[in-house]
Design an enzyme around this catalytic site. Sequence first.
Site, PDB file in Angstrom:
ATOM      1  N   ALA A  73      -8.859   0.938   6.048  1.00  0.00           N
ATOM      2  CA  ALA A  73      -9.303   0.013   7.091  1.00  0.00           C
ATOM      3  C   ALA A  73     -10.605  -0.673   6.698  1.00  0.00           C
ATOM      4  O   ALA A  73     -11.352  -0.208   5.849  1.00  0.00           O
ATOM      5  CB  ALA A  73      -9.489   0.767   8.403  1.00  0.00           C
ATOM      6  N   HIS A 132      -6.075   7.101  22.276  1.00  0.00           N
ATOM      7  CA  HIS A 132      -5.239   8.257  21.916  1.00  0.00           C
ATOM      8  C   HIS A 132      -6.055   9.234  21.069  1.00  0.00           C
ATOM      9  O   HIS A 132      -6.084  10.444  21.313  1.00  0.00           O
ATOM     10  CB  HIS A 132      -4.008   7.784  21.136  1.00  0.00           C
ATOM     11  CG  HIS A 132      -3.276   8.868  20.393  1.00  0.00           C
ATOM     12  ND1 HIS A 132      -3.751   9.398  19.202  1.00  0.00           N
ATOM     13  CD2 HIS A 132      -2.130   9.530  20.664  1.00  0.00           C
ATOM     14  CE1 HIS A 132      -2.923  10.337  18.778  1.00  0.00           C
ATOM     15  NE2 HIS A 132      -1.934  10.434  19.645  1.00  0.00           N
ATOM     16  N   ASN A 133      -6.751   8.702  20.080  1.00  0.00           N
ATOM     17  CA  ASN A 133      -7.541   9.557  19.196  1.00  0.00           C
ATOM     18  C   ASN A 133      -8.734  10.175  19.917  1.00  0.00           C
ATOM     19  O   ASN A 133      -9.120  11.308  19.633  1.00  0.00           O
ATOM     20  CB  ASN A 133      -8.007   8.765  17.969  1.00  0.00           C
ATOM     21  CG  ASN A 133      -6.877   8.548  16.976  1.00  0.00           C
ATOM     22  OD1 ASN A 133      -5.708   8.561  17.335  1.00  0.00           O
ATOM     23  ND2 ASN A 133      -7.231   8.338  15.732  1.00  0.00           N
ATOM     24  N   MET A 172       0.496   7.605   3.459  1.00  0.00           N
ATOM     25  CA  MET A 172       1.016   7.056   4.720  1.00  0.00           C
ATOM     26  C   MET A 172       1.964   5.889   4.471  1.00  0.00           C
ATOM     27  O   MET A 172       3.039   5.805   5.075  1.00  0.00           O
ATOM     28  CB  MET A 172      -0.135   6.611   5.613  1.00  0.00           C
ATOM     29  CG  MET A 172      -0.884   7.746   6.281  1.00  0.00           C
ATOM     30  SD  MET A 172       0.095   8.630   7.516  1.00  0.00           S
ATOM     31  CE  MET A 172       0.179   7.413   8.840  1.00  0.00           C
ATOM     32  N   GLY A 218       0.815  -1.208   0.000  1.00  0.00           N
ATOM     33  CA  GLY A 218       0.000   0.000   0.000  1.00  0.00           C
ATOM     34  C   GLY A 218       0.847   1.255   0.000  1.00  0.00           C
ATOM     35  O   GLY A 218       1.325   1.686   1.052  1.00  0.00           O
ATOM     36  N   LYS A 276     -13.270  10.290  11.409  1.00  0.00           N
ATOM     37  CA  LYS A 276     -13.103   8.998  10.754  1.00  0.00           C
ATOM     38  C   LYS A 276     -13.599   7.822  11.585  1.00  0.00           C
ATOM     39  O   LYS A 276     -13.558   6.691  11.134  1.00  0.00           O
ATOM     40  CB  LYS A 276     -11.626   8.795  10.392  1.00  0.00           C
ATOM     41  CG  LYS A 276     -11.147   9.747   9.308  1.00  0.00           C
ATOM     42  CD  LYS A 276      -9.720   9.432   8.886  1.00  0.00           C
ATOM     43  CE  LYS A 276      -9.273  10.315   7.735  1.00  0.00           C
ATOM     44  NZ  LYS A 276      -7.863  10.047   7.337  1.00  0.00           N
ATOM     45  N   GLU A 284      -7.425  12.989  21.722  1.00  0.00           N
ATOM     46  CA  GLU A 284      -7.133  13.997  20.692  1.00  0.00           C
ATOM     47  C   GLU A 284      -8.396  14.789  20.332  1.00  0.00           C
ATOM     48  O   GLU A 284      -8.361  16.016  20.210  1.00  0.00           O
ATOM     49  CB  GLU A 284      -6.565  13.293  19.464  1.00  0.00           C
ATOM     50  CG  GLU A 284      -6.226  14.171  18.285  1.00  0.00           C
ATOM     51  CD  GLU A 284      -5.801  13.338  17.088  1.00  0.00           C
ATOM     52  OE1 GLU A 284      -6.313  13.584  15.981  1.00  0.00           O
ATOM     53  OE2 GLU A 284      -4.961  12.418  17.264  1.00  0.00           O
ATOM     54  N   LYS A 343      -4.370   3.085  20.517  1.00  0.00           N
ATOM     55  CA  LYS A 343      -4.418   4.125  19.472  1.00  0.00           C
ATOM     56  C   LYS A 343      -5.812   4.753  19.406  1.00  0.00           C
ATOM     57  O   LYS A 343      -5.958   5.971  19.208  1.00  0.00           O
ATOM     58  CB  LYS A 343      -4.055   3.509  18.119  1.00  0.00           C
ATOM     59  CG  LYS A 343      -4.201   4.452  16.910  1.00  0.00           C
ATOM     60  CD  LYS A 343      -3.339   5.700  17.049  1.00  0.00           C
ATOM     61  CE  LYS A 343      -3.150   6.437  15.726  1.00  0.00           C
ATOM     62  NZ  LYS A 343      -4.381   6.902  15.105  1.00  0.00           N
ATOM     63  N   SER A 346       0.677   6.796  15.116  1.00  0.00           N
ATOM     64  CA  SER A 346       0.178   8.162  15.254  1.00  0.00           C
ATOM     65  C   SER A 346       1.245   9.178  14.853  1.00  0.00           C
ATOM     66  O   SER A 346       2.424   9.002  15.126  1.00  0.00           O
ATOM     67  CB  SER A 346      -0.250   8.440  16.700  1.00  0.00           C
ATOM     68  OG  SER A 346      -0.711   9.768  16.821  1.00  0.00           O
ATOM     69  N   GLY A 347       0.789  10.238  14.236  1.00  0.00           N
ATOM     70  CA  GLY A 347       1.696  11.315  13.836  1.00  0.00           C
ATOM     71  C   GLY A 347       1.386  11.843  12.464  1.00  0.00           C
ATOM     72  O   GLY A 347       2.039  12.774  11.991  1.00  0.00           O
TER      73      GLY A 347
END
Length: 478
Positions: free
Chosen positions: A78, A187-188, A14, A10, A262, A191, A184, A130-131
Site C-alpha cells: 500500500a 473491520h480491522n 496474497m 503483484g 500495520k 479486530e 475494511k 479480509s481473511g
Amino acid sequence: MAQAEIGLIGLGVMGSNLALNIAEKGNKIAVFNRTVERTHEFVEEAGALKDNIVPCETIEEFVAAIRPPRPIIIMIKAGDPVDQQMELLRPHLEKNDIMIDAGNANFRDTMRRFDALKDSGLTFIGMGVSGGEEGARHGPSIMVGGTEDSWKRVEKVLTSIAAKYNGEPCVAWLGENGAGHFVKTIHNGIEYADMQMIAEIYGILRDGLKMSATEIGEVFATWNMGRLNSYLIEITAKVLEAADPIGGKPIVDMILDKAGQKGTGKWSVIEAQNMGVPATAIEAAVAARSLSSLKGEREAAEKILGLPAVAPLSVSDKTAFIKDLESALLAAKIGAYAQGFAVMAAASKEFNWNLPMPTIAKIWRAGCIIRSQFLDEITSAFTKAPDAANLIVTPAFADMVKETDGSLRRVVSAAVLAGLPVPALASALGYFDSYRRGRGTANIIQAQRDFFGAHGFDRIDGTDSHHGPWGSGLGAGA
C-alpha cells in the site's frame, strides 16, 4: 485465445492466492509481476489451474490480454507503490477500464485516486479484502467501493471467489470511492479490540488463576462451542494447545510479548476521533499494542516500580468465575462492535455513502478475521431496526447487554483489584456506563470552560442565560 475476464498485478502471497482462487472458480485471469521469473514460477506452481491463467511479461501484453472494459487488481504494498503502478498502467488503458486496489489502503488515498480519475475516462475501485492468506485462496470477505457500473463489471468474478455463508456470497458493493476501504478499516479496528479483549481474558486465566496454556486452550475451545463461537476464539484455542517443536513447551509461552500493527487500527481511531464518535475499546486496543512494543521500557519499569502491591486474584468458585469471564468477553465484544458500527454510520453521513449496515454484517459472517456466529445476530438487529442510533439499544442487544453487564463488571473489578491490566474490557464497561446514563458529569466540564474561556453553556430549564455568575475578570479566555 479467449481474453481474460480480469487481470492481477503483484504475485506475492496474497496476490498469488487471490489469482489461484479466481482461476479455480472458472475465471480466466491475466497475471503480471515486476519480476518476470516470479510470473513463470507462479504459473508452474498453479498445476491444473494454469489453463485459466495468462502469464504476461510486459504491461502491454498484460493489458491486451484482458477483455474490455478491463478490471485490473493491483495487489502490492500500500501507499506510493500503488500510485506508481497506476501511473505505469494509465498510458495503456482505454475508456471505462478499472484499476482496483485490493490492498490495506487508507480510504483517504482511495478517495484521492478515485477523484483523480474522474475526468480521465478511467475509474477506480477500492476493494477491502479480509481473511488473510487462507481467505484470499479459498474465499475472503470482500468490501467494494467505486461506481455502480464498475461494480457490475466485476460482480460475477468477485461473487464467485468470495466466502459463502449458507450459500450467500460475502461480497457487496458498499458505495462510491472510499466506502469499501473504510469499512475494511473499521473491520480491522474491531479486530484489534476483539484480539485485545481475548488477550486480557487470557491474562486473567494465566496470571490470575495460574492456569497453563493447555488448560486455557481447553477453556477457549469450550467457549467456541457456545455464544462466543468465532474464528478468533477458535484459533486462540489452537494456538494455546500447540507445542513448541524445539523444546516441547506450549509455543505461546515462547513468544515475545510484543504485538505488531500495520496501521488500520490506528486509522480507525483517527477517523472515529475526526467524526466525534467514541470508539474507546478500539482506542484501548491500539494503545495496548503500542505499549506492548515498549518491551525494554516495561521491563525497566517493573524493576523500578515493581508489580502492584495488591492481593492475588481470589475466587471462591473457579467454574463460576470462568463462566463470568465468558459472559464478560461477550459483553465487551458487543461494545467493540457497537462502536465500530457507530463510526461507520457517522462516516456514511459524512461522505454520503449510505452504507448498508445489515449487508456489512452479512458479508463479515464468513471469510474475514472477525467472522462469528455473533454477526448473524447483528444482521438481524440492523435489519429489524436499520435506523437504530446504536447497536446496543436494539432490542436483542439491549437484552444481551443487560444479561452480561454484571459479569463484565465483576471481571473488571476483580482484575483491577488484582493488578491485572484490562484496558479494553474496562473501556467497554466505561462506554456502557457512560452511554446508558442520561445525566452525566459533562456539566462541570462546560462550567469550567465557561469560567476560563467564556464558552457558554445550555441550561436544563431552557432559560436564555448562557454564562455563569463567576464574576468579571475571574477567568482568562483560552
